[in-house]
Design a protein around this motif. Structure first.
Motif, PDB file in Angstrom:
ATOM      1  N   ARG A 134       0.933  -1.324  -0.039  1.00 51.34           N
ATOM      2  CA  ARG A 134       0.028  -0.026   0.182  1.00 51.34           C
ATOM      3  C   ARG A 134       0.818   1.303   0.057  1.00 51.34           C
ATOM      4  O   ARG A 134       0.623   2.028  -0.786  1.00 51.34           O
ATOM      5  N   ASN A 135       1.989   1.185   0.820  1.00 54.66           N
ATOM      6  CA  ASN A 135       2.819   2.545   0.658  1.00 54.66           C
ATOM      7  C   ASN A 135       3.530   2.597  -0.538  1.00 54.66           C
ATOM      8  O   ASN A 135       3.724   3.901  -1.059  1.00 54.66           O
ATOM      9  N   MET A 136       3.700   1.587  -1.306  1.00 56.96           N
ATOM     10  CA  MET A 136       4.335   1.704  -2.558  1.00 56.96           C
ATOM     11  C   MET A 136       3.392   2.056  -3.526  1.00 56.96           C
ATOM     12  O   MET A 136       3.860   3.146  -4.326  1.00 56.96           O
ATOM     13  N   LEU A 137       2.112   1.717  -3.446  1.00 59.29           N
ATOM     14  CA  LEU A 137       1.199   2.290  -4.477  1.00 59.29           C
ATOM     15  C   LEU A 137       0.823   3.808  -4.226  1.00 59.29           C
ATOM     16  O   LEU A 137       0.632   4.452  -5.024  1.00 59.29           O
ATOM     17  N   ILE A 178       2.902   6.091  -3.237  1.00 60.37           N
ATOM     18  CA  ILE A 178       4.132   6.707  -3.784  1.00 60.37           C
ATOM     19  C   ILE A 178       3.653   6.746  -5.361  1.00 60.37           C
ATOM     20  O   ILE A 178       3.583   7.794  -5.822  1.00 60.37           O
ATOM     21  N   ALA A 179       3.233   5.633  -5.945  1.00 56.73           N
ATOM     22  CA  ALA A 179       3.166   5.799  -7.482  1.00 56.73           C
ATOM     23  C   ALA A 179       1.662   6.415  -7.797  1.00 56.73           C
ATOM     24  O   ALA A 179       1.496   7.006  -8.685  1.00 56.73           O
ATOM     25  N   HIS A 180       0.681   6.354  -6.653  1.00 49.04           N
ATOM     26  CA  HIS A 180      -0.581   6.847  -6.845  1.00 49.04           C
ATOM     27  C   HIS A 180      -0.913   7.915  -5.761  1.00 49.04           C
ATOM     28  O   HIS A 180      -1.692   7.423  -4.729  1.00 49.04           O
ATOM     29  N   PRO A 181      -0.511   9.112  -5.783  1.00 46.72           N
ATOM     30  CA  PRO A 181      -0.786   9.996  -4.583  1.00 46.72           C
ATOM     31  C   PRO A 181      -2.280  10.316  -4.555  1.00 46.72           C
ATOM     32  O   PRO A 181      -2.939  10.830  -3.391  1.00 46.72           O
ATOM     33  N   GLU A 182      -3.072  10.092  -5.571  1.00 42.33           N
ATOM     34  CA  GLU A 182      -4.617  10.315  -5.577  1.00 42.33           C
ATOM     35  C   GLU A 182      -5.284   9.372  -4.882  1.00 42.33           C
ATOM     36  O   GLU A 182      -6.421   9.320  -4.637  1.00 42.33           O
ATOM     37  N   MET A 183      -4.542   8.417  -4.465  1.00 40.84           N
ATOM     38  CA  MET A 183      -5.175   7.066  -3.255  1.00 40.84           C
ATOM     39  C   MET A 183      -5.666   7.778  -2.130  1.00 40.84           C
ATOM     40  O   MET A 183      -6.544   7.238  -1.640  1.00 40.84           O
ATOM     41  N   GLN A 184      -5.022   8.802  -1.760  1.00 39.18           N
ATOM     42  CA  GLN A 184      -5.762   9.643  -0.545  1.00 39.18           C
ATOM     43  C   GLN A 184      -6.331  10.953  -0.907  1.00 39.18           C
ATOM     44  O   GLN A 184      -5.865  11.691  -1.810  1.00 39.18           O
ATOM     45  N   ASP A 185      -7.477  11.123  -0.033  1.00 39.12           N
ATOM     46  CA  ASP A 185      -7.858  12.666  -0.041  1.00 39.12           C
ATOM     47  C   ASP A 185      -7.138  13.472   0.773  1.00 39.12           C
ATOM     48  O   ASP A 185      -6.107  13.194   1.322  1.00 39.12           O
ATOM     49  N   GLU A 186      -7.490  14.756   0.900  1.00 42.18           N
ATOM     50  CA  GLU A 186      -6.765  15.777   1.534  1.00 42.18           C
ATOM     51  C   GLU A 186      -6.738  15.286   3.198  1.00 42.18           C
ATOM     52  O   GLU A 186      -5.815  15.504   4.128  1.00 42.18           O
ATOM     53  N   ALA A 187      -7.692  14.500   3.831  1.00 41.18           N
ATOM     54  CA  ALA A 187      -7.702  13.916   4.945  1.00 41.18           C
ATOM     55  C   ALA A 187      -7.007  12.912   5.257  1.00 41.18           C
ATOM     56  O   ALA A 187      -6.651  12.272   6.393  1.00 41.18           O
ATOM     57  N   GLY A 188      -6.407  12.496   4.122  1.00 41.36           N
ATOM     58  CA  GLY A 188      -5.435  11.199   4.197  1.00 41.36           C
ATOM     59  C   GLY A 188      -6.262   9.711   4.247  1.00 41.36           C
ATOM     60  O   GLY A 188      -5.428   8.760   4.461  1.00 41.36           O
ATOM     61  N   ASN A 189      -7.361   9.660   3.791  1.00 39.14           N
ATOM     62  CA  ASN A 189      -8.155   8.599   3.716  1.00 39.14           C
ATOM     63  C   ASN A 189      -7.981   8.101   2.415  1.00 39.14           C
ATOM     64  O   ASN A 189      -7.954   8.730   1.521  1.00 39.14           O
ATOM     65  N   GLU A 190      -8.064   6.752   2.421  1.00 41.05           N
ATOM     66  CA  GLU A 190      -7.788   6.124   1.281  1.00 41.05           C
ATOM     67  C   GLU A 190      -9.130   6.356   0.250  1.00 41.05           C
ATOM     68  O   GLU A 190     -10.176   6.065   0.809  1.00 41.05           O
TER      69      GLU A 190
END
Length: 330
Positions: free
Chosen positions: A209-212, A214-226
């Motif tokens: 998940r950490n690697m993804l 890095i590759a896809h910053p859009e996986m999290q919203d501004e609050a840090g939720n996936e």
């Protein structure tokens, strides 16, 4: 025998013989492939790759069984499996023989399993894998599962062949850094953490998940939720799924992810783009082989060995020798 007609009519013996001809580069096999080519392009090509010991064969076994079970929404589908194994150093044949490990599938006329020897080819695939897949496609198999040799860092060629690539990881194998270096994660459409009942599975999932992220910053919203894998603005984000293939646990979720990815490919135009890229790659590979073979035939007798002698004596450099050799052409 008219292999193309026999294969189209469902003759399994003719199919097996034609695949052998294709693997060996026999002219009769090429003739049959020419006749079968208009019937290709219908199958969903699913690649299964990952390091040795992650349980790829067990996962493929369960996926094939699941595709053969009719459901309320779909009929049972015809499944072909191409298992690329390391080569025997003595016979050149497939060393492991995945058909032995897939005994649960034997006897089902809707499943066809072909083991192929890698014959020293890097990239996780045998040189003739693409041709074998084309024949199986033309034979009417709707799902074609391609399991790579399990070489680790060199398996990225599967992404050029498959519509959907599953990268299989497992806890406790120490592959985390290897996977991040190799580009294996970059080719994944779906990440499967198999042997999910072992200690350390949460750590493996967290690493992936950490690697993804890095590759896809859009996986999290501004609050840090996936945000999940359905972010339409940025395309497809590989889901991370946990399975225990030997217990048939998590297989349904993998099937659903494969179908979701297929729908994404078709709606976004990626299906056609991947088909085009695959055919272009195959054409370029065959063109290189054919041009090299014709060029070697055009050389005067002894010219190539003489060039090697000049290199060994350090009388000419590799590039100057190359320029001299390229003066000969077919």
């Amino acid at each position: 025998m008219d292999y193309a007609e026999a294969v189209r009519s469902g003759n399994r013996l003719a199919l097996a013989r034609l695949l052998t001809l294709v693997e060996n580069g026999d002219p009769e096999g090429r003739k049959a492939m020419d006749a079968l080519f208009p019937y290709t392009g219908q199958a969903h090509l699913i690649g299964v790759t990952g390091s040795p010991g992650t349980g790829k064969s067990s996962l493929v076994n369960q996926l094939a069984l699941a595709y053969r079970r009719p459901t309320a929404g779909a009929a049972a589908r015809r499944v072909a499996i191409v298992a690329v194994d390391p080569s025997s150093p003595f016979s050149g044949g497939a060393l492991l023989g995945d058909r032995v490990r897939m005994r649960d599938l034997s006897g089902d006329p809707g499943i066809f399993i072909r083991s192929m020897a890698s014959r020293g080819t890097v990239g996780g695939l045998a040189r003739a894998t693409a041709a074998v897949v084309q024949v199986l496609d033309a034979a009417g198999y709707e799902i074609i599962l391609v399991e790579t040799v399990g070489a680790g860092q060199s398996e990225v060629d599967i992404a050029r062949l498959a519509h959907t690539t599953l990268v299989v990881e497992a806890p406790g194998l120490g592959d985390d850094i290897q996977a991040s270096k190799a580009g294996i994660l970059e080719i994944a459409d779906i990440l499967v953490v198999n042997k999910g009942d072992r200690p350390g599975v949460e750590s493996t999932e967290r690493f992936l998940r950490n690697m993804l992220e890095i590759a896809h910053p859009e996986m999290q919203d501004e609050a840090g939720n996936e945000t999940g894998s359905g972010n339409k603005k940025t395309g497809w984000i590989p889901p991370i799924l946990r399975t225990v293939a030997t217990r048939n646990s998590g297989i349904q979720q993998v099937l659903e992810a494969i179908e979701n990815h297929k729908a994404y490919l078709q709606s976004s135009g990626e299906w056609q783009r991947r088909d085009r890229d695959r055919l272009l790659f195959e054409l370029n590979a065959i063109l290189r082989d054919q041009l090299y073979a014709r060029w070697r035939q055009s050389l005067p007798e002894g010219a190539y060995n003489h060039a090697i002698d000049l290199l060994m004596e350090r009388k000419q450099s590799i590039y100057s020798i190359l320029e001299a050799l390229l003066q000969y052409h077919a």
